[in-house]
Motif scaffolding. Structure first.
Motif, PDB file in Angstrom:
ATOM      1  N   ALA A 165      13.005   7.315  -5.867  1.00 29.35           N
ATOM      2  CA  ALA A 165      12.133   6.824  -5.008  1.00 29.35           C
ATOM      3  C   ALA A 165      10.796   7.410  -5.405  1.00 29.35           C
ATOM      4  O   ALA A 165       9.777   6.567  -5.534  1.00 29.35           O
ATOM      5  CB  ALA A 165      12.384   6.958  -3.683  1.00 29.35           C
ATOM      6  N   LEU A 166      10.870   8.557  -5.916  1.00 29.05           N
ATOM      7  CA  LEU A 166       9.544   9.045  -6.369  1.00 29.05           C
ATOM      8  C   LEU A 166       9.116   8.671  -7.740  1.00 29.05           C
ATOM      9  O   LEU A 166       8.023   9.099  -8.047  1.00 29.05           O
ATOM     10  CB  LEU A 166       9.945  10.677  -6.834  1.00 29.05           C
ATOM     11  CG  LEU A 166      10.155  11.467  -5.129  1.00 29.05           C
ATOM     12  CD1 LEU A 166      10.473  12.779  -5.471  1.00 29.05           C
ATOM     13  CD2 LEU A 166       8.872  11.492  -4.354  1.00 29.05           C
ATOM     14  N   LEU A 167       9.729   7.775  -8.223  1.00 26.37           N
ATOM     15  CA  LEU A 167       9.247   7.241  -9.581  1.00 26.37           C
ATOM     16  C   LEU A 167       8.249   6.043  -9.449  1.00 26.37           C
ATOM     17  O   LEU A 167       7.403   5.782 -10.143  1.00 26.37           O
ATOM     18  CB  LEU A 167      10.456   6.758 -10.443  1.00 26.37           C
ATOM     19  CG  LEU A 167      11.441   7.706 -10.823  1.00 26.37           C
ATOM     20  CD1 LEU A 167      12.626   7.021 -11.568  1.00 26.37           C
ATOM     21  CD2 LEU A 167      10.854   8.948 -11.774  1.00 26.37           C
ATOM     22  N   PHE A 168       7.989   5.559  -8.211  1.00 20.22           N
ATOM     23  CA  PHE A 168       7.261   4.523  -7.856  1.00 20.22           C
ATOM     24  C   PHE A 168       5.778   4.765  -7.451  1.00 20.22           C
ATOM     25  O   PHE A 168       5.556   5.823  -6.481  1.00 20.22           O
ATOM     26  CB  PHE A 168       7.984   3.635  -6.853  1.00 20.22           C
ATOM     27  CG  PHE A 168       9.043   2.909  -7.296  1.00 20.22           C
ATOM     28  CD1 PHE A 168       8.878   1.486  -7.601  1.00 20.22           C
ATOM     29  CD2 PHE A 168      10.220   3.653  -7.136  1.00 20.22           C
ATOM     30  CE1 PHE A 168      10.010   0.954  -8.010  1.00 20.22           C
ATOM     31  CE2 PHE A 168      11.556   2.576  -7.740  1.00 20.22           C
ATOM     32  CZ  PHE A 168      11.230   1.362  -8.091  1.00 20.22           C
ATOM     33  N   PRO A 169       4.784   4.425  -8.036  1.00 18.79           N
ATOM     34  CA  PRO A 169       3.604   4.876  -7.697  1.00 18.79           C
ATOM     35  C   PRO A 169       3.088   4.497  -6.504  1.00 18.79           C
ATOM     36  O   PRO A 169       2.243   5.146  -5.765  1.00 18.79           O
ATOM     37  CB  PRO A 169       2.654   4.020  -8.744  1.00 18.79           C
ATOM     38  CG  PRO A 169       3.439   2.899  -9.190  1.00 18.79           C
ATOM     39  CD  PRO A 169       4.835   3.266  -9.181  1.00 18.79           C
ATOM     40  N   GLY A 170       3.567   3.464  -5.807  1.00 21.14           N
ATOM     41  CA  GLY A 170       3.276   3.261  -4.471  1.00 21.14           C
ATOM     42  C   GLY A 170       3.497   4.079  -3.360  1.00 21.14           C
ATOM     43  O   GLY A 170       3.300   4.443  -2.360  1.00 21.14           O
ATOM     44  N   VAL A 171       4.715   4.938  -3.679  1.00 23.37           N
ATOM     45  CA  VAL A 171       5.210   5.912  -2.928  1.00 23.37           C
ATOM     46  C   VAL A 171       4.277   7.182  -2.968  1.00 23.37           C
ATOM     47  O   VAL A 171       3.937   7.580  -2.108  1.00 23.37           O
ATOM     48  CB  VAL A 171       6.776   6.469  -3.333  1.00 23.37           C
ATOM     49  CG1 VAL A 171       7.113   7.638  -2.653  1.00 23.37           C
ATOM     50  CG2 VAL A 171       7.616   5.118  -2.856  1.00 23.37           C
ATOM     51  N   ARG A 172       3.969   7.469  -4.317  1.00 22.95           N
ATOM     52  CA  ARG A 172       3.110   8.746  -4.747  1.00 22.95           C
ATOM     53  C   ARG A 172       1.831   8.557  -4.229  1.00 22.95           C
ATOM     54  O   ARG A 172       1.028   9.662  -3.981  1.00 22.95           O
ATOM     55  CB  ARG A 172       3.303   9.203  -6.232  1.00 22.95           C
ATOM     56  CG  ARG A 172       4.735   9.231  -6.613  1.00 22.95           C
ATOM     57  CD  ARG A 172       4.530   9.826  -7.958  1.00 22.95           C
ATOM     58  NE  ARG A 172       4.036   9.093  -9.090  1.00 22.95           N
ATOM     59  CZ  ARG A 172       4.593   8.055  -9.517  1.00 22.95           C
ATOM     60  NH1 ARG A 172       5.665   7.895  -9.662  1.00 22.95           N
ATOM     61  NH2 ARG A 172       3.601   7.441 -10.638  1.00 22.95           N
ATOM     62  N   GLY A 173       1.259   7.237  -4.407  1.00 20.78           N
ATOM     63  CA  GLY A 173      -0.178   7.112  -4.363  1.00 20.78           C
ATOM     64  C   GLY A 173      -0.547   6.571  -2.920  1.00 20.78           C
ATOM     65  O   GLY A 173      -2.205   6.706  -2.622  1.00 20.78           O
ATOM     66  N   LEU A 174       0.048   6.163  -1.941  1.00 17.99           N
ATOM     67  CA  LEU A 174      -0.643   5.740  -0.637  1.00 17.99           C
ATOM     68  C   LEU A 174      -1.256   6.942   0.174  1.00 17.99           C
ATOM     69  O   LEU A 174      -0.738   8.127   0.243  1.00 17.99           O
ATOM     70  CB  LEU A 174       0.465   5.277   0.278  1.00 17.99           C
ATOM     71  CG  LEU A 174       0.034   4.544   1.539  1.00 17.99           C
ATOM     72  CD1 LEU A 174      -0.909   3.300   1.443  1.00 17.99           C
ATOM     73  CD2 LEU A 174       1.077   4.451   2.441  1.00 17.99           C
ATOM     74  N   ARG A 175      -2.548   6.694   0.438  1.00 20.26           N
ATOM     75  CA  ARG A 175      -3.425   7.923   1.005  1.00 20.26           C
ATOM     76  C   ARG A 175      -3.664   7.400   2.325  1.00 20.26           C
ATOM     77  O   ARG A 175      -3.935   6.331   2.943  1.00 20.26           O
ATOM     78  CB  ARG A 175      -4.573   7.915   0.389  1.00 20.26           C
ATOM     79  CG  ARG A 175      -4.260   8.595  -1.155  1.00 20.26           C
ATOM     80  CD  ARG A 175      -5.668   8.838  -1.845  1.00 20.26           C
ATOM     81  NE  ARG A 175      -5.729   9.683  -2.950  1.00 20.26           N
ATOM     82  CZ  ARG A 175      -5.223  11.017  -3.039  1.00 20.26           C
ATOM     83  NH1 ARG A 175      -5.223  11.723  -2.258  1.00 20.26           N
ATOM     84  NH2 ARG A 175      -4.985  11.606  -4.266  1.00 20.26           N
ATOM     85  N   ALA A 176      -3.554   8.376   3.172  1.00 19.09           N
ATOM     86  CA  ALA A 176      -4.040   8.280   4.813  1.00 19.09           C
ATOM     87  C   ALA A 176      -5.547   7.983   4.850  1.00 19.09           C
ATOM     88  O   ALA A 176      -6.280   8.463   3.958  1.00 19.09           O
ATOM     89  CB  ALA A 176      -3.648   9.326   5.581  1.00 19.09           C
ATOM     90  N   PRO A 177      -5.935   7.628   5.877  1.00 21.66           N
ATOM     91  CA  PRO A 177      -7.566   7.561   6.190  1.00 21.66           C
ATOM     92  C   PRO A 177      -8.079   8.660   6.161  1.00 21.66           C
ATOM     93  O   PRO A 177      -7.567   9.881   6.731  1.00 21.66           O
ATOM     94  CB  PRO A 177      -7.726   6.621   7.410  1.00 21.66           C
ATOM     95  CG  PRO A 177      -6.316   5.828   7.478  1.00 21.66           C
ATOM     96  CD  PRO A 177      -5.413   6.673   6.722  1.00 21.66           C
ATOM     97  N   ALA A 178      -9.408   9.098   5.619  1.00 26.19           N
ATOM     98  CA  ALA A 178      -9.882  10.199   5.792  1.00 26.19           C
ATOM     99  C   ALA A 178      -9.921  11.244   6.902  1.00 26.19           C
ATOM    100  O   ALA A 178      -9.856  12.016   6.963  1.00 26.19           O
ATOM    101  CB  ALA A 178     -11.184   9.908   5.098  1.00 26.19           C
ATOM    102  N   GLN A 179     -10.338  10.314   8.054  1.00 25.86           N
ATOM    103  CA  GLN A 179     -10.432  10.716   9.186  1.00 25.86           C
ATOM    104  C   GLN A 179      -8.918  11.557   9.783  1.00 25.86           C
ATOM    105  O   GLN A 179      -8.992  12.215  10.705  1.00 25.86           O
ATOM    106  CB  GLN A 179     -10.782   9.963  10.315  1.00 25.86           C
ATOM    107  CG  GLN A 179      -9.961   8.847  10.744  1.00 25.86           C
ATOM    108  CD  GLN A 179     -10.383   7.482   9.765  1.00 25.86           C
ATOM    109  OE1 GLN A 179     -10.922   7.771   8.588  1.00 25.86           O
ATOM    110  NE2 GLN A 179     -10.050   6.327  10.233  1.00 25.86           N
TER     111      GLN A 179
END
Length: 435
Positions: A410-424
């Motif tokens: 699962a860690l090979l997928f960029p969507g898993v590694r890259g999704l970011r939470a809102p800054a606040q």
């Protein structure tokens, strides 16, 4: 600014407090069930690991089959009423199982039928539970709400596993199942007193008004499939979502086999029985209590990456069981598993509730549950034969290996590694920054 005092201030909200107490009591009832059901079935005349596999598969399979329907129901109807119905069904199922155990009338088809009713109730309850949290609390308090719900859940798990194991040892599995049924009944009463916020209720009313009139059964079936297609589009459009769900389909396969059959079998044959397995389950629950302390403060910028990394150590107790490690090390491994699963669960639920439109949240949650649980019955069905063919300990090592491989993939997928939470969500001074 996030603080423990402001987090606990949420308990003054009537709706959230009712939801918290209802879920805490429901999970307390659920926590009596694994030990009571497993050792109650294994104690039946002529029962084997295969017998337990049949009963647990009968519970798991309807849960998978009806999960999507549960998502549609929870997006269409008031979620508090859906939850009340599910808790009532669960009460009926476990009181029926208790009656059979106490009277000695335990034909396998009857046990499997009662277990199947419990599986249907879970399929109805789970999507509604995920979707109801944004109906009760504001968006900026979702992670705190999920963490507090997890706190109540984990306290119940610890108490329920300890008391459930003691009840099984002292007076038998049937009475532990009676307690489970009564707890579900009380949870249903508490959920019945829950009232959604007016805004959520209005949104539900508006959603009903735009639906076309159903003039026939065929129209109703078409409408259900239309809703399911809409939920599928939301689900498949997010790589992080479907990848982790695919990962969990393999994790749950391994865990159902290990937790449902192989672990109790090793405990019964080589570790002292129900008390030993209760200690392992209690260790997991204690770890989840510790995980709450982390999740109340943790605000990672990449929540799905952190959540997925947390699944790697969950193989530890199965590895330790497989190599015949002492009981105390297995319990410690279960504590680690509990911490990791709690961090994963809070981050996962909060991300779903933040990223998925509210009107589709229960349907997407049902796809999440279906995908995660769909191989669970296979794990249960394979566990009994695997225990016979290769032995329960080698089979447990196989479960640990499957968990590790699925998590690394699962860690090979960029969507898993890259999704970011809102800054606040990550800027609170007291929060712990990760990645």
């Amino acid at each position: 600014m996030h603080s423990y005092r402001s987090d606990l201030g949420m308990l003054r909200d009537r709706d959230f407090s009712l939801l918290l107490v209802a879920r805490t009591i429901s999970v307390l009832g659920t926590s009596f069930a694994p030990v009571a059901l497993a050792f109650g079935v294994l104690a039946l005349p002529g029962a084997t690991a295969g017998t337990l596999s049949v009963v647990l598969t009968a519970e798991s399979l309807p849960m998978v089959v009806f999960m999507l329907v549960g998502g549609v129901i929870a997006d269409r109807l008031p979620r508090d009423r859906v939850m009340m119905t599910a808790e009532t069904l669960n009460a009926a199922a476990f009181l029926s199982l208790a009656g059979m155990m106490l009277t000695g009338w335990t034909p396998l088809p009857a046990l499997a039928t009662a277990a199947a009713v419990s599986g249907v109730s879970t399929a109805i309850l789970f999507p509604a539970l995920t979707g109801i949290v944004p109906d009760v609390v504001e968006a900026d308090r979702l992670q705190t709400a999920n963490a507090l719900l997890g706190l109540g859940t984990n306290i119940s798990r610890v108490a329920g596993l300890v008391m459930g194991g003691m009840t099984v040892v002292l007076i038998g599995a049937g009475w532990a199942l009676v307690v489970s049924g009564l707890m579900f009944s009380l949870a249903a009463v508490l959920v019945a007193a829950l009232r959604l916020k007016p805004a959520a209720a209005r949104a539900s009313d508006e959603a009903e008004t735009v639906r076309p009139a159903r003039t026939s059964l065929l129209d109703g079936v078409r409408s259900v499939f239309t809703d399911l297609r809409g939920g599928w589009r939301e689900f498949i459009s997010r790589q992080w979502l479907w990848v982790v769900v695919a990962q969990f389909s393999l994790l749950v396969l391994a865990m159902q086999a290990a937790h449902g059959v192989l672990g109790p079998l090793v405990a019964k044959e080589q570790m002292g029985g129900a008390a030993a397995w209760s200690a392992v389950l209690a260790g997991e629950a204690v770890g989840m209590l510790g995980g709450i302390v982390v999740t109340l403060r943790l605000r990672p910028s990449r929540p799905i990456l952190i959540a997925t990394l947390m699944t790697l150590p969950t193989a530890l107790p199965y590895l330790l069981l497989g190599i015949s490690a002492p009981l105390w090390t297995v319990v410690l491994g279960a504590v680690v598993m509990g911490v990791c699963f709690d961090v994963f669960g809070v981050l996962w639920n909060t991300t779903m509730q933040r990223e998925i439109p509210p009107e589709a949240l229960s349907r997407v949650s049902s796809y999440d549950a279906l995908g995660s649980l769909m191989f669970g019955p296979i794990g249960l069905m394979l566990a009994g034969p695997a225990a016979i063919l290769v032995g329960p300990r080698p089979a447990l090592l196989g479960c640990a290996a499957l968990i590790l491989l699925a998590s690394l993939a699962a860690l090979l997928f960029p969507g898993v590694r890259g999704l970011r939470a809102p800054a606040q969500e990550t800027e609170a001074p007291a929060a712990v920054e990760a990645v």
